[in-house]
Design a protein around this motif. Sequence first.
Motif, mmCIF file in Angstrom:
data_model
loop_
_atom_site.group_PDB
_atom_site.id
_atom_site.type_symbol
_atom_site.label_atom_id
_atom_site.label_comp_id
_atom_site.label_asym_id
_atom_site.label_seq_id
_atom_site.Cartn_x
_atom_site.Cartn_y
_atom_site.Cartn_z
ATOM 1 N N VAL A 272 9.434 11.618 4.955
ATOM 2 C CA VAL A 272 9.744 10.201 5.194
ATOM 3 C C VAL A 272 8.603 9.382 4.615
ATOM 4 O O VAL A 272 7.434 9.749 4.753
ATOM 5 N N ALA A 273 8.958 8.259 4.010
ATOM 6 C CA ALA A 273 7.944 7.292 3.574
ATOM 7 C C ALA A 273 8.434 5.891 3.923
ATOM 8 O O ALA A 273 9.615 5.575 3.740
ATOM 9 N N VAL A 274 7.517 5.085 4.445
ATOM 10 C CA VAL A 274 7.805 3.676 4.734
ATOM 11 C C VAL A 274 6.634 2.864 4.200
ATOM 12 O O VAL A 274 5.477 3.133 4.542
ATOM 13 N N ILE A 275 6.945 1.885 3.365
ATOM 14 C CA ILE A 275 5.949 0.926 2.887
ATOM 15 C C ILE A 275 6.452 -0.452 3.279
ATOM 16 O O ILE A 275 7.616 -0.790 3.026
ATOM 17 N N VAL B 38 12.006 2.188 2.268
ATOM 18 C CA VAL B 38 12.166 3.375 3.099
ATOM 19 C C VAL B 38 12.642 4.488 2.175
ATOM 20 O O VAL B 38 13.492 4.257 1.311
ATOM 21 N N ALA B 39 12.099 5.671 2.344
ATOM 22 C CA ALA B 39 12.564 6.842 1.603
ATOM 23 C C ALA B 39 12.661 8.011 2.572
ATOM 24 O O ALA B 39 11.774 8.207 3.401
ATOM 25 N N CYS C 30 9.399 5.486 -5.632
ATOM 26 C CA CYS C 30 10.590 6.331 -5.472
ATOM 27 C C CYS C 30 10.470 7.599 -6.303
ATOM 28 O O CYS C 30 10.787 8.692 -5.815
ATOM 29 N N GLY C 31 10.016 7.446 -7.533
ATOM 30 C CA GLY C 31 9.860 8.605 -8.397
ATOM 31 C C GLY C 31 8.850 9.600 -7.858
ATOM 32 O O GLY C 31 9.089 10.811 -7.867
ATOM 33 N N ALA C 32 7.735 9.101 -7.372
ATOM 34 C CA ALA C 32 6.705 9.975 -6.819
ATOM 35 C C ALA C 32 7.198 10.671 -5.556
ATOM 36 O O ALA C 32 6.941 11.866 -5.349
#
Length: 147
Positions: A76-79, A94-95, A16-18
């Motif tokens: 967008v990021a999904v891991i 999700v971000a 989240c921080g990155a």
Amino acid sequence: MRVSVQEAPFDYGAECGAFAARQAGQGAVVTFAGIVRDTPEGDLEAMEIEHYPGMTEKAIAGIAAEARDRWALGDVAVIHRHGRMAPGEVIMMVATAAPHRADAFAAAEFLMDYLKSRAPFWKREITARGAGWVEAREADEAALDRW
């Protein structure tokens, strides 16, 4: 845009921080973590998640691209993890980042609903009573109707 389907655990806070650190010019970042929850009986030993490599990443990337088309998103990021996980472990995140919070929140909810109901993952619960595949829930399917 980042999509990662991986077996290894990840540090939700660090991710989240990155993600947030890369969002210069955006006004909002929304993140969500999904956590392996215990059964109502309190006897979940593990959750096992299977997927088809390649197909799963492509499907998630497609829905992330759709989110970017529908809302004014900067990133967008999904891991999402696969393999064997214990109760309490982070299973996915999700971000979303956008100039305004409404788009970031809506896109994050859209992605979470999609991942819960349409992403090609198969989940199996292993409990003291035995093992069984997790069935789709009507409420999860109904959540897709708003999109």
